[in-house]
Motif scaffolding. Structure first.
Motif, mmCIF file in Angstrom:
data_model
loop_
_atom_site.group_PDB
_atom_site.id
_atom_site.type_symbol
_atom_site.label_atom_id
_atom_site.label_comp_id
_atom_site.label_asym_id
_atom_site.label_seq_id
_atom_site.Cartn_x
_atom_site.Cartn_y
_atom_site.Cartn_z
ATOM 1 N N SER A 72 76.904 44.420 55.943
ATOM 2 C CA SER A 72 77.620 45.439 56.710
ATOM 3 C C SER A 72 77.527 46.731 55.925
ATOM 4 O O SER A 72 77.800 46.754 54.719
ATOM 5 N N ALA A 73 77.135 47.801 56.608
ATOM 6 C CA ALA A 73 76.957 49.081 55.919
ATOM 7 C C ALA A 73 77.436 50.207 56.813
ATOM 8 O O ALA A 73 77.401 50.093 58.040
ATOM 9 N N ASP A 74 77.867 51.293 56.188
ATOM 10 C CA ASP A 74 78.158 52.480 56.992
ATOM 11 C C ASP A 74 76.841 53.220 57.222
ATOM 12 O O ASP A 74 75.786 52.793 56.763
ATOM 13 N N THR A 75 76.892 54.297 57.919
ATOM 14 C CA THR A 75 75.651 54.982 58.291
ATOM 15 C C THR A 75 75.239 56.074 57.305
ATOM 16 O O THR A 75 74.193 56.681 57.492
ATOM 17 N N SER A 76 76.009 56.306 56.257
ATOM 18 C CA SER A 76 75.682 57.358 55.296
ATOM 19 C C SER A 76 74.465 56.972 54.470
ATOM 20 O O SER A 76 74.423 55.904 53.866
ATOM 21 N N GLN A 77 73.471 57.865 54.443
ATOM 22 C CA GLN A 77 72.240 57.601 53.716
ATOM 23 C C GLN A 77 71.818 58.833 52.926
ATOM 24 O O GLN A 77 72.120 59.952 53.309
ATOM 25 N N ASP A 78 71.118 58.588 51.843
ATOM 26 C CA ASP A 78 70.450 59.626 51.066
ATOM 27 C C ASP A 78 69.000 59.202 50.907
ATOM 28 O O ASP A 78 68.715 58.184 50.273
ATOM 29 N N HIS A 79 68.097 59.939 51.502
ATOM 30 C CA HIS A 79 66.659 59.666 51.381
ATOM 31 C C HIS A 79 66.312 58.226 51.748
ATOM 32 O O HIS A 79 65.537 57.570 51.056
ATOM 33 N N GLY A 80 66.921 57.719 52.818
ATOM 34 C CA GLY A 80 66.600 56.381 53.293
ATOM 35 C C GLY A 80 67.296 55.249 52.569
ATOM 36 O O GLY A 80 66.977 54.093 52.782
ATOM 37 N N VAL A 81 68.257 55.552 51.704
ATOM 38 C CA VAL A 81 69.008 54.537 50.971
ATOM 39 C C VAL A 81 70.476 54.676 51.352
ATOM 40 O O VAL A 81 71.011 55.787 51.393
ATOM 41 N N TRP A 82 71.133 53.522 51.647
ATOM 42 C CA TRP A 82 72.554 53.591 51.957
ATOM 43 C C TRP A 82 73.292 54.205 50.782
ATOM 44 O O TRP A 82 73.119 53.794 49.632
ATOM 45 N N ARG A 83 74.115 55.184 51.066
ATOM 46 C CA ARG A 83 74.824 55.944 50.035
ATOM 47 C C ARG A 83 75.890 55.104 49.340
ATOM 48 O O ARG A 83 76.117 55.233 48.142
ATOM 49 N N HIS A 84 76.560 54.243 50.093
ATOM 50 C CA HIS A 84 77.659 53.438 49.545
ATOM 51 C C HIS A 84 77.212 51.980 49.439
ATOM 52 O O HIS A 84 76.343 51.537 50.191
ATOM 53 N N PRO A 85 77.833 51.226 48.522
ATOM 54 C CA PRO A 85 77.498 49.801 48.454
ATOM 55 C C PRO A 85 77.758 49.139 49.810
ATOM 56 O O PRO A 85 78.721 49.473 50.499
ATOM 57 N N VAL A 86 76.894 48.222 50.161
ATOM 58 C CA VAL A 86 77.056 47.484 51.410
ATOM 59 C C VAL A 86 77.788 46.183 51.121
ATOM 60 O O VAL A 86 77.856 45.734 49.967
ATOM 61 N N ARG A 87 78.353 45.590 52.161
ATOM 62 C CA ARG A 87 79.066 44.322 51.995
ATOM 63 C C ARG A 87 78.150 43.176 52.405
ATOM 64 O O ARG A 87 77.645 43.149 53.526
ATOM 65 N N TYR A 88 77.939 42.261 51.491
ATOM 66 C CA TYR A 88 77.148 41.066 51.771
ATOM 67 C C TYR A 88 77.941 40.181 52.721
ATOM 68 O O TYR A 88 79.118 39.911 52.497
ATOM 69 N N GLU A 89 77.294 39.730 53.802
ATOM 70 C CA GLU A 89 77.938 38.825 54.750
ATOM 71 C C GLU A 89 77.475 37.386 54.514
ATOM 72 O O GLU A 89 78.288 36.519 54.267
ATOM 73 N N HIS A 90 76.173 37.136 54.637
ATOM 74 C CA HIS A 90 75.623 35.806 54.397
ATOM 75 C C HIS A 90 74.098 35.861 54.439
ATOM 76 O O HIS A 90 73.518 36.842 54.895
ATOM 77 N N LEU A 91 73.489 34.801 53.936
ATOM 78 C CA LEU A 91 72.040 34.684 54.027
ATOM 79 C C LEU A 91 71.660 34.288 55.447
ATOM 80 O O LEU A 91 72.373 33.541 56.099
ATOM 81 N N ARG A 92 70.532 34.775 55.884
ATOM 82 C CA ARG A 92 69.979 34.385 57.186
ATOM 83 C C ARG A 92 68.841 33.406 56.913
ATOM 84 O O ARG A 92 67.682 33.795 56.830
ATOM 85 N N LEU A 93 69.184 32.153 56.722
ATOM 86 C CA LEU A 93 68.183 31.142 56.396
ATOM 87 C C LEU A 93 67.301 30.813 57.596
ATOM 88 O O LEU A 93 66.280 30.144 57.448
ATOM 89 N N ASP A 94 67.684 31.322 58.772
ATOM 90 C CA ASP A 94 66.878 31.140 59.974
ATOM 91 C C ASP A 94 65.810 32.222 60.112
ATOM 92 O O ASP A 94 65.041 32.218 61.071
ATOM 93 N N ALA A 95 65.758 33.137 59.158
ATOM 94 C CA ALA A 95 64.811 34.260 59.215
ATOM 95 C C ALA A 95 64.084 34.381 57.879
ATOM 96 O O ALA A 95 64.572 33.930 56.851
ATOM 97 N N THR A 96 62.911 35.006 57.928
ATOM 98 C CA THR A 96 62.169 35.303 56.708
ATOM 99 C C THR A 96 61.955 36.812 56.637
ATOM 100 O O THR A 96 62.202 37.530 57.617
ATOM 101 N N HIS A 97 61.458 37.267 55.503
ATOM 102 C CA HIS A 97 61.236 38.705 55.340
ATOM 103 C C HIS A 97 60.261 39.247 56.385
ATOM 104 O O HIS A 97 60.320 40.419 56.724
ATOM 105 N N THR A 98 59.417 38.401 56.942
ATOM 106 C CA THR A 98 58.482 38.871 57.969
ATOM 107 C C THR A 98 59.161 39.107 59.318
ATOM 108 O O THR A 98 58.590 39.758 60.193
ATOM 109 N N ASP A 99 60.395 38.594 59.484
ATOM 110 C CA ASP A 99 61.152 38.825 60.714
ATOM 111 C C ASP A 99 61.879 40.167 60.707
ATOM 112 O O ASP A 99 62.341 40.631 61.747
ATOM 113 N N VAL A 100 62.003 40.784 59.538
ATOM 114 C CA VAL A 100 62.712 42.062 59.417
ATOM 115 C C VAL A 100 61.748 43.187 59.820
ATOM 116 O O VAL A 100 60.633 43.249 59.285
#
Length: 108
Positions: A72-100
């Motif tokens: 979970s992240a807010d929309t604030s970004q600096d040069h394509g990077v989220w400005r604030h730390p994001v909150r980890y929710e869970h792993l998506r073991l049903d997906a791989t990096h190629t699905d992103v």
């Protein structure tokens, strides 16, 4: 803390954010699924600061960039990077990096 990356349209793994420190349960869950990175990891030799305002570089423990995490992240970004730390929710073991979807210039 997790460093989050996404591949861009040129095939480069780009830093897009950091999580807040993980609690013990989620940290253990993530650790069970990590694979150590090989010497060809795209961030080998790169040093990161502990926080956005920190000037103290830290050497990360690199892992194979294969897992997908839901965050979970807010929309604030600096040069394509989220400005604030994001909150980890869970792993998506049903997906791989190629699905992103590939990262377009300037958008996490």
């Amino acid at each position: 803390m997790l460093l989050l990356g996404r591949y861009d349209t040129a095939g480069q793994l780009r830093l897009v954010g950091k999580t807040a420190p993980l609690k013990q349960g989620p940290a253990r869950d993530v650790a069970e699924h990590l694979t150590p990175a090989g010497p060809d990891h795209p961030w080998t030799g790169v040093r990161f600061t502990a926080s956005w305002n920190s000037r103290t570089p830290r050497e990360p423990a690199l892992v194979a960039p294969l897992l997908v995490a839901e965050v979970s992240a807010d929309t604030s970004q600096d040069h394509g990077v989220w400005r604030h730390p994001v909150r980890y929710e869970h792993l998506r073991l049903d997906a791989t990096h190629t699905d992103v979807p590939l990262l377009r210039s300037g958008a996490p």
